[in-house]
Design an enzyme around this catalytic site. Structure first.
Site, PDB file in Angstrom:
ATOM      1  N   GLY A   1       0.757  -1.242   0.000  1.00 20.33           N
ATOM      2  CA  GLY A   1       0.000   0.000   0.000  1.00 20.33           C
ATOM      3  C   GLY A   1       0.786   1.290   0.000  1.00 20.33           C
TER       4      GLY A   1
ATOM      5  N   GLU B   1       4.157   4.172   5.832  1.00 21.23           N
ATOM      6  CA  GLU B   1       2.962   3.327   5.779  1.00 21.23           C
ATOM      7  C   GLU B   1       1.846   4.074   5.065  1.00 21.23           C
ATOM      8  OE1 GLU B   1       1.511   0.637   5.535  1.00 21.23           O
ATOM      9  OE2 GLU B   1       1.374  -0.245   7.530  1.00 21.23           O
ATOM     10  N   ASP B   2       0.955   3.343   4.424  1.00 24.24           N
ATOM     11  CA  ASP B   2      -0.177   3.988   3.757  1.00 24.24           C
ATOM     12  C   ASP B   2      -1.240   4.409   4.758  1.00 24.24           C
ATOM     13  OD1 ASP B   2      -0.965   1.367   4.311  1.00 24.24           O
ATOM     14  OD2 ASP B   2      -1.849   1.008   2.342  1.00 24.24           O
TER      15      ASP B   2
ATOM     16  N   ASP C   1      -4.534   2.081  11.141  1.00 22.67           N
ATOM     17  CA  ASP C   1      -5.892   2.064  11.680  1.00 22.67           C
ATOM     18  C   ASP C   1      -5.919   1.356  13.032  1.00 22.67           C
ATOM     19  OD1 ASP C   1      -5.616  -0.472  10.459  1.00 22.67           O
ATOM     20  OD2 ASP C   1      -7.070  -0.021   8.916  1.00 22.67           O
TER      21      ASP C   1
ATOM     22  N   LYS D   1      -6.415   6.479  11.229  1.00 22.27           N
ATOM     23  CA  LYS D   1      -7.796   6.353  11.713  1.00 22.27           C
ATOM     24  C   LYS D   1      -7.759   6.233  13.233  1.00 22.27           C
ATOM     25  CE  LYS D   1      -9.667   3.634   7.855  1.00 22.27           C
ATOM     26  NZ  LYS D   1     -10.334   2.343   7.547  1.00 22.27           N
TER      27      LYS D   1
ATOM     28  N   PHE E   1     -13.853   2.827   5.145  1.00 23.30           N
ATOM     29  CA  PHE E   1     -12.981   2.114   4.217  1.00 23.30           C
ATOM     30  C   PHE E   1     -12.661   2.989   3.009  1.00 23.30           C
ATOM     31  CE2 PHE E   1     -11.829  -0.905   0.907  1.00 23.30           C
ATOM     32  CZ  PHE E   1     -10.831  -1.588   1.570  1.00 23.30           C
ATOM     33  N   VAL E   2     -11.368   3.098   2.710  1.00 24.55           N
ATOM     34  CA  VAL E   2     -10.898   3.957   1.630  1.00 24.55           C
ATOM     35  C   VAL E   2     -10.035   3.170   0.644  1.00 24.55           C
ATOM     36  CG1 VAL E   2     -11.007   6.124   2.921  1.00 24.55           C
ATOM     37  CG2 VAL E   2      -8.957   4.719   3.070  1.00 24.55           C
TER      38      VAL E   2
ATOM     39  N   ASP F   1      -6.090  -0.403  -1.433  1.00 27.90           N
ATOM     40  CA  ASP F   1      -6.859  -1.236  -2.340  1.00 27.90           C
ATOM     41  C   ASP F   1      -8.074  -1.869  -1.684  1.00 27.90           C
ATOM     42  OD1 ASP F   1      -6.041  -4.575  -2.002  1.00 27.90           O
ATOM     43  OD2 ASP F   1      -5.067  -3.060  -0.776  1.00 27.90           O
TER      44      ASP F   1
ATOM     45  N   ARG G   1      -5.469   0.524  -6.244  1.00 26.70           N
ATOM     46  CA  ARG G   1      -4.214   1.149  -5.790  1.00 26.70           C
ATOM     47  C   ARG G   1      -3.753   2.270  -6.716  1.00 26.70           C
ATOM     48  NH1 ARG G   1      -2.065  -1.924  -1.672  1.00 26.70           N
ATOM     49  NH2 ARG G   1      -2.447  -4.159  -1.787  1.00 26.70           N
TER      50      ARG G   1
END
Length: 175
Positions: free
Chosen positions: A46, A100-101, A104, A132, A153-154, A160, A166
């Site tokens: 990600g 990191e992407d 959460d 998050k 959720f994104v 993805d 992505r």
């Protein structure tokens, strides 16, 4: 709106807002590490887009390496982390910045921080595009945050849904 598999997503964070924030984060990191040659540890899959855009804006000598972890199943955190391939360089006495992407639950990052801690780095910080805070299950200190978002959720910009989405240049949220 876009459709990915069985879900519909709507625009959430624009390409322009992402690029502006990445430039700001790069300036902060450049200032903080001006006397260092940090190791950027990119968490795949990600974080690849975020990492690429971030590090090309950082005019410091640096090293870049990758680790691949898996912690998601469809749209939910699986609650466990699987290491697909690990760190291939010594981090001893090095300044490490994990890229990191999204953070959460914090479970992936917590386990990664423990693993890196055993490698005796000089310092370890986290740079994440998204955070998050409502979803955190374990506390994680994040020094460089792109955006704080609600527990939704994104997809896009490296994130993805079952491997799809992505490549989107903006971030979308499930409708």
């Amino acid at each position: 709106m876009i459709n990915i598999l069985d879900k519909t997503f709507v625009p959430f964070i624009s390409k322009e807002d992402i690029e502006t924030r990445i430039t700001e984060l790069a300036a902060l990191i450049s200032k903080d590490y001006k006397e260092s040659c940090p190791v950027f540890l990119v968490v795949l899959n990600g974080a690849f887009l975020f990492a690429g855009e971030l590090v090309k804006r950082i005019p410091l000598s640096c090293e870049i390496t990758f680790i691949r972890l898996a912690s998601y199943s469809q749209t939910e955190s699986a609650g466990s982390v699987t290491e697909i391939f690990g760190i291939d360089k010594s981090l001893e006495n090095r300044d490490v910045i994990i890229i990191e992407d999204i953070v959460d639950t914090g479970l992936t990052m917590s386990q990664l921080l423990k693993q890196i801690g055993k490698m005796s780095p000089k310092s370890v910080e986290i740079a994440t595009l998204l955070h998050k805070p409502e979803a955190l299950k374990t506390p994680v200190i994040i020094r460089y945050k792109g955006f704080e978002i609600a527990n939704r959720f994104v997809v896009g910009y490296g994130l993805d849904y079952d491997g799809i989405g992505r490549n989107l240049d903006s971030i979308y949220v499930v409708a």
